[in-house]
Design a protein around this motif. Structure first.
Motif, short mmCIF file in Angstrom:
data_model
loop_
_atom_site.label_atom_id
_atom_site.label_comp_id
_atom_site.label_asym_id
_atom_site.label_seq_id
_atom_site.Cartn_x
_atom_site.Cartn_y
_atom_site.Cartn_z
N ALA A 207 -1.08 -7.38 -0.47
CA ALA A 207 -1.02 -6.46 0.65
C ALA A 207 -1.98 -6.96 1.71
O ALA A 207 -3.15 -7.21 1.43
N ARG B 162 2.37 -0.55 -4.34
CA ARG B 162 3.44 -1.54 -4.47
C ARG B 162 3.60 -1.97 -5.93
O ARG B 162 4.72 -2.08 -6.44
N GLU C 268 5.24 0.79 -7.92
CA GLU C 268 6.66 0.91 -7.61
C GLU C 268 7.48 -0.20 -8.30
O GLU C 268 8.55 0.05 -8.86
#
Length: 139
Positions: free
Chosen positions: A74, A90, A93
């Protein structure tokens, strides 16, 4: 951010199993981007996942794993803390999607008699339209 990463209701990754690495972000930003290590790489060793999901994770994430380790990055935020949050979301997920059970198999069905009749009727209408065009443009 020492707290555990909650993936699903029944699965949380202990903070000790996550490995963070910081580096400088790329792109515009001038001096700020050249001096702060705001880019975050978050890694998780999938072989340490619970047995009930480990095989599914290893199978579905095979193309993203390097020696069994999944890494997400990120760097979209200016602050390291925001990038750490984004990387954790992230990673959660990606793991959530990979651990999800496969969808149920579709039960084959047959077209109804009415839909078959409508299809045939439409084909006949279309054929009539095309037949009506034949010979229209002869000189």
């Amino acid at each position: 951010m020492p707290d555990d990463l909650v993936v699903t209701d029944g699965w949380a990754i202990p903070a000790g199993d996550l490995h963070e690495r910081f580096s400088r972000s790329s792109g515009p930003g001038g001096q700020g981007v050249n001096t702060t290590d705001s880019r975050v790489e978050l890694s998780y060793d999938v072989t340490r996942a619970p047995a009930r999901v480990r095989a599914r994770l290893l199978d579905r994430l095979a193309g993203r794993l390097v020696d069994g380790v999944l890494t997400v990055t990120a760097s979209e935020h200016r602050a390291q803390l925001d990038n750490r949050r984004a990387a954790r979301e992230r990673l959660a997920e990606v793991l959530r999607r990979a651990a999800a059970p496969p969808p149920r198999k579709r039960r084959p069905t047959r077209p109804t008699r009415g839909s078959q009749e409508r299809r045939i009727a439409e084909k006949k209408r279309r054929g009539e339209t095309k037949r009506g065009r034949q010979g229209r443009y002869d000189a």
